[in-house]
Design a protein around this motif. Sequence first.
Motif, PDB file in Angstrom:
ATOM      1  N   ASN A 127       0.824  -1.212   0.000  1.00 24.16           N
ATOM      2  CA  ASN A 127       0.000   0.000   0.000  1.00 24.16           C
ATOM      3  C   ASN A 127       0.856   1.258   0.000  1.00 24.16           C
ATOM      4  OD1 ASN A 127      -2.629  -1.078  -0.024  1.00 24.16           O
ATOM      5  ND2 ASN A 127      -2.486  -1.590   2.142  1.00 24.16           N
ATOM      6  N   ALA A 128       1.953   1.225   0.771  1.00 22.08           N
ATOM      7  CA  ALA A 128       2.833   2.392   0.833  1.00 22.08           C
ATOM      8  C   ALA A 128       3.427   2.700  -0.537  1.00 22.08           C
ATOM      9  CB  ALA A 128       3.943   2.141   1.852  1.00 22.08           C
ATOM     10  N   ILE A 129       3.821   1.651  -1.257  1.00 25.73           N
ATOM     11  CA  ILE A 129       4.437   1.846  -2.569  1.00 25.73           C
ATOM     12  C   ILE A 129       3.415   2.299  -3.603  1.00 25.73           C
ATOM     13  CG2 ILE A 129       5.610   0.686  -4.485  1.00 25.73           C
ATOM     14  CD1 ILE A 129       6.921  -1.157  -2.379  1.00 25.73           C
ATOM     15  N   ILE A 130       2.309   1.560  -3.696  1.00 23.56           N
ATOM     16  CA  ILE A 130       1.340   1.808  -4.764  1.00 23.56           C
ATOM     17  C   ILE A 130       0.500   3.055  -4.511  1.00 23.56           C
ATOM     18  CG2 ILE A 130      -0.675   0.883  -5.960  1.00 23.56           C
ATOM     19  CD1 ILE A 130       0.490  -1.890  -5.594  1.00 23.56           C
ATOM     20  N   HIS A 131       0.008   3.197  -3.285  1.00 24.45           N
ATOM     21  CA  HIS A 131      -0.907   4.307  -2.999  1.00 24.45           C
ATOM     22  C   HIS A 131      -0.198   5.548  -2.471  1.00 24.45           C
ATOM     23  CE1 HIS A 131      -4.459   1.808  -3.661  1.00 24.45           C
ATOM     24  NE2 HIS A 131      -3.842   0.862  -2.977  1.00 24.45           N
ATOM     25  N   GLY A 132       1.002   5.376  -1.907  1.00 23.84           N
ATOM     26  CA  GLY A 132       1.710   6.517  -1.348  1.00 23.84           C
ATOM     27  C   GLY A 132       2.801   7.054  -2.239  1.00 23.84           C
ATOM     28  N   LEU A 133       3.731   6.183  -2.647  1.00 22.10           N
ATOM     29  CA  LEU A 133       4.910   6.641  -3.376  1.00 22.10           C
ATOM     30  C   LEU A 133       4.684   6.786  -4.881  1.00 22.10           C
ATOM     31  CD1 LEU A 133       7.672   4.559  -1.546  1.00 22.10           C
ATOM     32  CD2 LEU A 133       6.989   6.930  -1.125  1.00 22.10           C
ATOM     33  N   ALA A 134       3.982   5.831  -5.480  1.00 23.27           N
ATOM     34  CA  ALA A 134       3.823   5.839  -6.938  1.00 23.27           C
ATOM     35  C   ALA A 134       3.216   7.140  -7.474  1.00 23.27           C
ATOM     36  CB  ALA A 134       2.992   4.634  -7.387  1.00 23.27           C
ATOM     37  N   PRO A 135       2.184   7.717  -6.830  1.00 23.59           N
ATOM     38  CA  PRO A 135       1.590   8.945  -7.383  1.00 23.59           C
ATOM     39  C   PRO A 135       2.414  10.200  -7.120  1.00 23.59           C
ATOM     40  CG  PRO A 135       0.052   7.746  -5.948  1.00 23.59           C
ATOM     41  CD  PRO A 135       1.407   7.206  -5.690  1.00 23.59           C
ATOM     42  N   LYS A 136       3.486  10.091  -6.325  1.00 23.41           N
ATOM     43  CA  LYS A 136       4.229  11.277  -5.910  1.00 23.41           C
ATOM     44  C   LYS A 136       5.308  11.654  -6.914  1.00 23.41           C
ATOM     45  CE  LYS A 136       7.251  13.125  -2.319  1.00 23.41           C
ATOM     46  NZ  LYS A 136       8.055  12.859  -1.127  1.00 23.41           N
ATOM     47  N   ASN A 137       5.574  12.948  -7.025  1.00 21.81           N
ATOM     48  CA  ASN A 137       6.703  13.454  -7.792  1.00 21.81           C
ATOM     49  C   ASN A 137       7.833  13.812  -6.832  1.00 21.81           C
ATOM     50  OD1 ASN A 137       5.333  13.350 -10.327  1.00 21.81           O
ATOM     51  ND2 ASN A 137       4.267  15.259  -9.803  1.00 21.81           N
ATOM     52  N   GLY A 138       9.051  13.688  -7.301  1.00 24.80           N
ATOM     53  CA  GLY A 138      10.185  14.041  -6.459  1.00 24.80           C
ATOM     54  C   GLY A 138      10.745  12.860  -5.692  1.00 24.80           C
ATOM     55  N   GLU A 139      11.496  13.154  -4.641  1.00 25.01           N
ATOM     56  CA  GLU A 139      12.172  12.127  -3.854  1.00 25.01           C
ATOM     57  C   GLU A 139      11.165  11.242  -3.130  1.00 25.01           C
ATOM     58  OE1 GLU A 139      15.502  11.724  -0.258  1.00 25.01           O
ATOM     59  OE2 GLU A 139      14.954  13.694  -1.074  1.00 25.01           O
ATOM     60  N   LYS A 140      11.389   9.938  -3.204  1.00 22.89           N
ATOM     61  CA  LYS A 140      10.472   8.979  -2.592  1.00 22.89           C
ATOM     62  C   LYS A 140      11.275   8.017  -1.716  1.00 22.89           C
ATOM     63  CE  LYS A 140       7.798   9.033  -6.907  1.00 22.89           C
ATOM     64  NZ  LYS A 140       7.149   8.207  -7.941  1.00 22.89           N
ATOM     65  N   GLU A 141      10.747   7.731  -0.532  1.00 23.65           N
ATOM     66  CA  GLU A 141      11.489   6.883   0.390  1.00 23.65           C
ATOM     67  C   GLU A 141      10.525   6.017   1.208  1.00 23.65           C
ATOM     68  OE1 GLU A 141      14.903   5.234   2.021  1.00 23.65           O
ATOM     69  OE2 GLU A 141      14.794   6.767   0.450  1.00 23.65           O
TER      70      GLU A 141
END
Length: 229
Positions: A127-141
Motif C-alpha cells: 500500500n505504501a508503494i502503490i498508494h503513497g509513493l507511486a503517485p508522488k513526484n520528487g524524492e520517494k522513500e
Amino acid sequence: RIKVVEQNRKNIENDMNKLRLTALRAQMNPHFIFNSLNSVRAYVISNETKSASDFLNKFARLIRLILHYSSKDTITLKEELEAITLYVELEQMRYRENFGFTLKVDEGMETKNFQIPPLILQPYIENAIIHGLAPKNGEKELVVEISRRGPVLCCIIRDNGVGRSYSSQARIKSNPQYKSVAMELTRKRLELAESGNQGSGNIEINDLMKEGQPAGTEVRLKLPAKTGA
C-alpha cells in the motif's frame, strides 16, 4: 467445560485455515503478477535481458516463499524480512528504482529467534508503494523499522508519499479495494492469534504532516515478541 474449550480451539483453527487461504489470495495479488510479467516483457523489448532474467528469478523466489509461508501458523521474523525485501526489490525494478528503501533493525536483535504470523507486513508495504509513493513526484522513500519493546515487537512502515487523503480522492485504478481488504485481513489474523493465546497485537495508522501539508503515512504494527519454534 473441557468440551467447550476444545470446541473453541477447533473453531479458532478452522478460522485460521480459512484466513491462510484468504491471505494467500491477497498476497498473490493478480495486479502485481500481471504488472510483474509486463515488466519482464518491457525489459525484453528493450533488450535488457539480464534485468529480465534477474526479475524473473526474484519473482519466482517470491512466489515460492509466499506459497511456502502461507501454509504455516508462524514464520521467523528473519524469514518475513527476507520476503518483504525481495518484494520491495521487485517493485524497485518495476518502477525503475524511483524510490529508496531502508530496513532498520535494532542492533543486536536476533530476528531468527522471533516468530510472527506469516506475511503480515507485506500488504502495508504494498500500500505504501502503490498508494503513497507511486503517485508522488520528487524524492520517494520507504522505511521499515523493527524493534523490541519488552514483550512487544514494534514494526513501523513509513513512506513520504502523497498521504491517505490524496489516495482516497485519486484512488489508483488497479484494484482500488485492496487496501481496505488487506487491513481487515491483518486485523482478523491478529485477533485470532490473540484468541490462540499467542499474545495481543494492534495496528495504528498515522497521517504525517509537514508545514500543514500531507507528507506520507506511518503504520505501527505491534506483535507479541514470541520466541521459539
